[in-house]
Design a protein around this motif. Structure first.
Motif, mmCIF file in Angstrom:
data_model
loop_
_atom_site.group_PDB
_atom_site.id
_atom_site.type_symbol
_atom_site.label_atom_id
_atom_site.label_comp_id
_atom_site.label_asym_id
_atom_site.label_seq_id
_atom_site.Cartn_x
_atom_site.Cartn_y
_atom_site.Cartn_z
ATOM 1 N N ASP A 93 0.885 -1.298 0.062
ATOM 2 C CA ASP A 93 0.062 0.064 0.088
ATOM 3 C C ASP A 93 0.704 1.222 -0.255
ATOM 4 O O ASP A 93 0.230 2.468 -0.093
ATOM 5 C CB ASP A 93 -0.974 0.127 1.160
ATOM 6 N N SER A 135 -2.331 6.207 -9.188
ATOM 7 C CA SER A 135 -2.625 6.757 -7.689
ATOM 8 C C SER A 135 -1.375 6.730 -6.992
ATOM 9 O O SER A 135 -0.653 5.879 -6.842
ATOM 10 C CB SER A 135 -3.672 5.900 -6.969
ATOM 11 N N PRO A 159 0.912 7.510 -3.287
ATOM 12 C CA PRO A 159 0.627 7.927 -1.714
ATOM 13 C C PRO A 159 1.392 8.979 -1.495
ATOM 14 O O PRO A 159 2.623 8.581 -0.813
ATOM 15 C CB PRO A 159 0.977 6.554 -1.441
ATOM 16 N N PHE A 184 0.982 11.979 0.767
ATOM 17 C CA PHE A 184 0.872 12.240 2.056
ATOM 18 C C PHE A 184 -0.463 11.768 2.615
ATOM 19 O O PHE A 184 -1.348 12.149 1.999
ATOM 20 C CB PHE A 184 1.017 13.999 2.025
ATOM 21 N N ASP A 185 -0.431 11.177 3.686
ATOM 22 C CA ASP A 185 -1.668 10.740 4.370
ATOM 23 C C ASP A 185 -1.373 10.694 5.909
ATOM 24 O O ASP A 185 -2.216 9.897 6.455
ATOM 25 C CB ASP A 185 -1.819 9.149 3.912
ATOM 26 N N GLY A 186 -0.327 11.512 6.309
ATOM 27 C CA GLY A 186 -0.438 11.481 7.488
ATOM 28 C C GLY A 186 0.396 10.639 8.367
ATOM 29 O O GLY A 186 0.225 10.120 9.686
ATOM 30 N N ARG A 230 -0.353 7.144 7.748
ATOM 31 C CA ARG A 230 -1.422 6.368 7.946
ATOM 32 C C ARG A 230 -1.079 4.895 7.513
ATOM 33 O O ARG A 230 -1.090 3.888 8.008
ATOM 34 C CB ARG A 230 -2.907 6.440 7.371
ATOM 35 N N ARG A 231 -0.404 4.820 6.430
ATOM 36 C CA ARG A 231 0.041 3.741 5.384
ATOM 37 C C ARG A 231 1.147 3.329 6.375
ATOM 38 O O ARG A 231 1.293 1.701 6.438
ATOM 39 C CB ARG A 231 0.307 3.814 4.147
ATOM 40 N N ARG A 232 2.127 3.811 6.607
ATOM 41 C CA ARG A 232 3.407 3.418 7.373
ATOM 42 C C ARG A 232 2.836 2.896 8.882
ATOM 43 O O ARG A 232 3.611 1.945 9.330
ATOM 44 C CB ARG A 232 4.340 4.623 7.342
#
Length: 451
Positions: free
Chosen positions: A296, A322, A324, A326-328, A330-332
């Motif tokens: 992801d 798509s 990734p 910047f997601d704050g 979340r994925r890490r």
């Protein structure tokens, strides 16, 4: 920034999540601490049918079809298999169709009808193996549910058989108490005659009546205990209590369980205990979950297109990327969560193995003890019976008191109950050992016979 520069940047960023390698290795002893019981037979799933008790066989057959726990386990297998199919479908393109009809009419215009048909197709390319890993994890969990179903069957069979042995032993103890009531009633009549003849004191009458009342209390309590065991069997089997009581009403006595030899070593439990195999499969699934979470972190590419069925010349097609960016975090965080779950699953597997070995050790120890105690219990009954016969003769001759005779009778009764409970314990520990070593289940039998 161009996409050609952005993709490598995101890819490198995805590699920076540190994880801990799970370790599910287990150090086991080379052999069990207690010697295995002497016998040559090997375990198999149909060991119960070899016990030779038709009532137990009937209970097991009916429980297999109606047990809520077993039916739930079967439903879990179906759900897990459906999940695999659902996840695996993402490996293939998805095509949907849409057909619409519009009728319009207005003042000054003629009524018109228009038909539209669209076909949409989309396909997310599994560039970094996310879908393959997710499908693999679900497949492992489905396999775990299949193995758990086999384990549920072993546990159910052991539970029903254990309850059956307890019930039969309970009824045997009940018979001992019933004989005691009959014997005490006879003693009461004899005491009445002796008191009337002036040979015994009037206080002996009170003692005799108290003994009859005490025996009746023990008998009624034992009856209730037996009924509770029957109710427990009915609950576990998922059967009406009336049907269970009907089956239990025929036959009697304790079954003769066929002995078996535990020739395996602790390491063999890793492949013949359903719960251990299921825990291993669950652990393997969590390792793939980590791969899913890591995938992801990378870009995803979806190919999509639309064709107008009513106008084939009208179509569109193109890729969608798509990224990734910047997601704050979340994925890490999801990667670290999956990693932590894999670590916990590894420890759960190790705990399951240690528990399995401990259960075998406990059953072997208790089985060995029960075997030794059974011979001692036979001696106990024989010697106490001889002692009671001597006291009884002395009492009838007027040389012993009623209190002495009652104490001797209680010792015989206690010895008889001890012999029954030791026979019960021997059977129950054989059942416990049968369950502890996997109940005849193994990877090979599961592969051959299916869930």
């Amino acid at each position: 920034m161009r996409f050609t520069l952005l993709i490598p940047t995101v890819t490198l960023a995805a590699c920076s999540v540190a994880t801990i390698e799970p370790d599910a290795r287990v150090a086991l002893a080379e052999r069990y601490g207690t010697a295995a019981p002497e016998a040559s037979e090997t375990l198999d799933l149909e060991w119960w049918s070899q016990v030779g008790d038709p009532q137990l066989t009937r209970l097991l057959a009916k429980a297999r079809d109606s047990s809520p726990d077993l039916r739930t386990a079967a439903a879990n297998v179906l759900a897990a298999r459906a999940t695999v199919a659902q996840t695996g479908a993402d490996l293939y393109p998805g095509v949907t169709g849409e057909v619409s009809t519009t009728v319009s009419d207005g003042q000054g215009t003629a009524r018109s009808t228009s038909n539209t048909g669209l076909v949409d197709a989309s396909w997310e390319l599994d560039l970094f193996g996310r879908t393959r890993a997710a499908t693999g994890a679900d497949a492992l969990r489905a396999r775990s549910e299949e193995v758990s179903f086999a384990g549920a069957y072993v546990s159910l069979a052991a539970e029903i058989a254990d309850g059956y042995v307890r019930y039969r032993a309970c009824r045997m103890v009940e018979a001992v108490y019933r004989d005691a009531v009959s014997s005490q009633a006879q003693t009461l009549r004899s005491t009445e005659d002796l008191v009337a003849a002036g040979i015994s004191a009037a206080a002996d009458m009170s003692l005799a009546r108290a003994n009859v009342a005490s025996s009746r209390i023990s008998l009624e309590t034992q009856k209730a205990d037996c009924n509770v065991i029957a109710q427990t069997i009915a609950t576990a089997a998922g059967m009406p209590q009336s049907e269970v009581r009907s089956i239990l009403s025929s036959g009697g006595g304790l079954p003769t369980a066929r002995a078996f030899k535990v020739s395996s070593v602790p390491a063999d439990l890793l492949r013949q205990r359903p719960d251990v195999v299921a825990a291993e499969l669950d652990f393997s699934a969590t390792l793939l979950d980590v791969d899913v979470a890591k995938a992801d972190l990378y870009p995803s590419l979806t190919l999509g297109g639309t064709v107008t069925a009513t106008d084939p010349s009208s179509w569109s097609f193109g890729p969608a990327l798509s990224l990734p960016i910047f997601d704050g975090g979340r994925r890490r965080a999801a990667v670290r969560t999956a990693n932590a779950q894999a670590l916990a699953s590894a420890e759960s597997y190790r705990s399951t193995v240690f528990t399995a070995v401990g259960e075998v050790e406990e059953a072997l120890t208790r089985l060995s003890t029960a075997s030794k105690n059974l011979s001692n219990a036979a001696t106990l009954v024989s010697e106490y019976q001889a002692y009671f016969d001597a006291i009884d003769d002395d009492w009838e001759a007027g040389g012993a008191s009623l209190l002495d005779r009652e104490e001797a009778r209680r010792q015989v009764q206690s010895a008889m109950i001890t012999r029954i409970t030791q026979r019960e314990s021997l059977l129950r520990q054989r059942i416990a050992l049968y369950k502890a070593v996997g109940g005849g289940w193994s990877r090979r039998t599961q592969t051959t016979n299916g869930a």
